[in-house]
Design a protein around this motif. Structure first.
Motif, PDB file in Angstrom:
ATOM      1  N   SER A  69       9.373 -10.281  -2.437  1.00 14.51           N
ATOM      2  CA  SER A  69       8.607 -11.045  -1.393  1.00 14.51           C
ATOM      3  C   SER A  69      10.250 -12.510  -1.499  1.00 14.51           C
ATOM      4  O   SER A  69      10.298 -12.658  -3.376  1.00 14.51           O
ATOM      5  CB  SER A  69       7.703 -11.279  -1.666  1.00 14.51           C
ATOM      6  OG  SER A  69       7.147 -12.003  -0.737  1.00 14.51           O
ATOM      7  N   ASP A  86      -3.902   3.044 -10.217  1.00 14.59           N
ATOM      8  CA  ASP A  86      -3.985   2.099 -10.183  1.00 14.59           C
ATOM      9  C   ASP A  86      -1.890   1.764 -10.835  1.00 14.59           C
ATOM     10  O   ASP A  86      -2.230   2.726 -12.010  1.00 14.59           O
ATOM     11  CB  ASP A  86      -4.675   1.147 -11.902  1.00 14.59           C
ATOM     12  CG  ASP A  86      -3.961   0.022 -11.896  1.00 14.59           C
ATOM     13  OD1 ASP A  86      -4.344  -0.885 -11.449  1.00 14.59           O
ATOM     14  OD2 ASP A  86      -3.314  -0.239 -12.623  1.00 14.59           O
ATOM     15  N   ALA A  87      -1.221   1.139 -10.660  1.00 16.69           N
ATOM     16  CA  ALA A  87      -0.075   1.550 -10.588  1.00 16.69           C
ATOM     17  C   ALA A  87       0.451   1.256 -12.477  1.00 16.69           C
ATOM     18  O   ALA A  87       1.043   2.032 -12.722  1.00 16.69           O
ATOM     19  CB  ALA A  87       0.987   0.166  -9.917  1.00 16.69           C
ATOM     20  N   LEU A 114       0.046  -7.821  -4.077  1.00 16.85           N
ATOM     21  CA  LEU A 114      -1.565  -8.074  -3.922  1.00 16.85           C
ATOM     22  C   LEU A 114      -1.366  -8.958  -3.202  1.00 16.85           C
ATOM     23  O   LEU A 114      -0.028 -10.354  -3.799  1.00 16.85           O
ATOM     24  CB  LEU A 114      -2.599  -8.059  -5.091  1.00 16.85           C
ATOM     25  CG  LEU A 114      -3.282  -7.079  -5.590  1.00 16.85           C
ATOM     26  CD1 LEU A 114      -4.030  -8.087  -6.865  1.00 16.85           C
ATOM     27  CD2 LEU A 114      -4.047  -6.561  -4.364  1.00 16.85           C
ATOM     28  N   ASP A 135      -0.393  -3.603   6.479  1.00 13.11           N
ATOM     29  CA  ASP A 135      -1.620  -4.473   6.677  1.00 13.11           C
ATOM     30  C   ASP A 135      -1.559  -5.626   5.733  1.00 13.11           C
ATOM     31  O   ASP A 135      -2.250  -6.543   6.306  1.00 13.11           O
ATOM     32  CB  ASP A 135      -2.464  -3.322   5.540  1.00 13.11           C
ATOM     33  CG  ASP A 135      -2.305  -2.134   6.876  1.00 13.11           C
ATOM     34  OD1 ASP A 135      -2.327  -1.684   8.127  1.00 13.11           O
ATOM     35  OD2 ASP A 135      -2.897  -1.482   5.948  1.00 13.11           O
TER      36      ASP A 135
END
Ligand SMILES: NC(=O)c1ccc[n+]([C@@H]2O[C@H](COP(=O)([O-])OP(=O)(O)OC[C@H]3O[C@@H](n4cnc5c(N)ncnc54)[C@H](O)[C@@H]3O)[C@@H](O)[C@H]2O)c1
Length: 254
Positions: free
Chosen positions: A131, A58-59, A83, A180
């Protein structure tokens, strides 16, 4: 000589997609890279391919381990793991919590670990793969949009607080990228993101241009600058336009 030549770099979520493209590019530019992904097999595959260190997990949990693997110093940290977290206000509490944990708190935790050393040395670089959803919003994805706004806010806060002490911060805000995650975005991704989607390598190119130009906001889709201005300049008009897209999406889902 490249700005990143010889730098120690961590890239999270680098088992594929944008993270793998960033890890490849940093390695090609002469950096020493620690590849992280929550998927151990994907972590190892990318690390082996480019001759980098593999730090799976996990980061949020591997920051210290990655620093040790790199010999005690991290010069550049790329908070890239994310996510997609689709859904509306009724999405499960778990979906909201995991979006918050990975898309925002992993960034905060990395900074807690790395900042003291960066401030002592008077240099460090934090790259946040956010984003365009963090500047605008993503149709059909409330947890994603909210937490990506949080990630932009954290990156801005970091930059304005520490820039006079040698910290460089970049917020990378693409729209659709062929990974993905775009495939998993389903019909909303098809409608909003796919038509102008770019390759992960294009995001790496934009980051490197931004590093050279010392720019905070990195827009691999330049048209996002206009949408962002439109949102700030006339919020009601912008919301009406977005609602039009929402209704179009609802029609396609029928
Ligand atoms: N693909 C797009 O259209 C797009 C657009 C804008 C922003 N982004 C952002 O880019 C980043 C990378 O996404 P991508 O498109 O390459 O998707 P991707 O699904 O190919 O890659 C994301 C990677 O993160 C890993 N990951 C998930 N949770 C993790 C955790 N807790 N710790 C470590 N690794 C974890 C996954 O295993 C996966 O390999 C994300 O932050 C995403 O929000 C993507």
């Amino acid at each position: 000589m490249s700005t990143v030549q010889g730098a120690n770099v961590v890239v999270t979520g680098a088992g594929g997609g944008i993270g793998a493209a960033l890890a490849r590019r940093f390695t090609a530019e002469g950096a020493r890279v620690a590849v992280n992904d929550i998927d151990p097999g994907r972590t190892k595959a990318v690390a082996d391919e480019i001759g980098a260190l593999a730090v799976p997990g996990d980061a949020s949990a591997i920051i210290e381990e990655a620093r040790e693997a790199l010999g005690g110093t991290v010069d550049i940290y790329c908070a890239n793991a994310g996510l997609a977290s689709p859904g509306d206000a009724f999405a499960d509490e778990d979906v909201w919590a995991s979006a918050w944990d990975v898309n925002v708190m992993a960034h905060v935790r990395a900074v807690r670990t790395l900042l003291p050393d960066w401030l002592e040395r008077g240099s460090g670089r934090f790259v946040s793969t956010v984003s365009a959803a963090g500047l605008l919003t993503m149709i059909g994805a409330a947890p994603y949009s909210v937490t990506k706004h949080g990630a932009v806010a954290f990156a801005e806060w970091l930059s304005l607080t520490y820039r006079h002490r040698g910290l460089k911060v970049h917020a990378v805000c693409p729209q659709g990228v062929r990974t993905d995650m775009l495939t998993a975005a389903g019909s909303a991704g098809e409608l909003v993101l796919a038509p102008s989607a770019i390759e992960p390598e294009d995001v790496a190119d934009a980051l490197f241009e931004g590093i050279e130009a010392d720019r905070f906001l990195i827009l691999p889709h330049p048209e996002v600058a206009g949408y962002y201005q439109g949102r700030a300049g006339d919020p009601d008009r912008w919301l009406a336009t977005m609602n039009h897209i929402q209704r179009k999406w609802e029609d396609t889902a029928r």
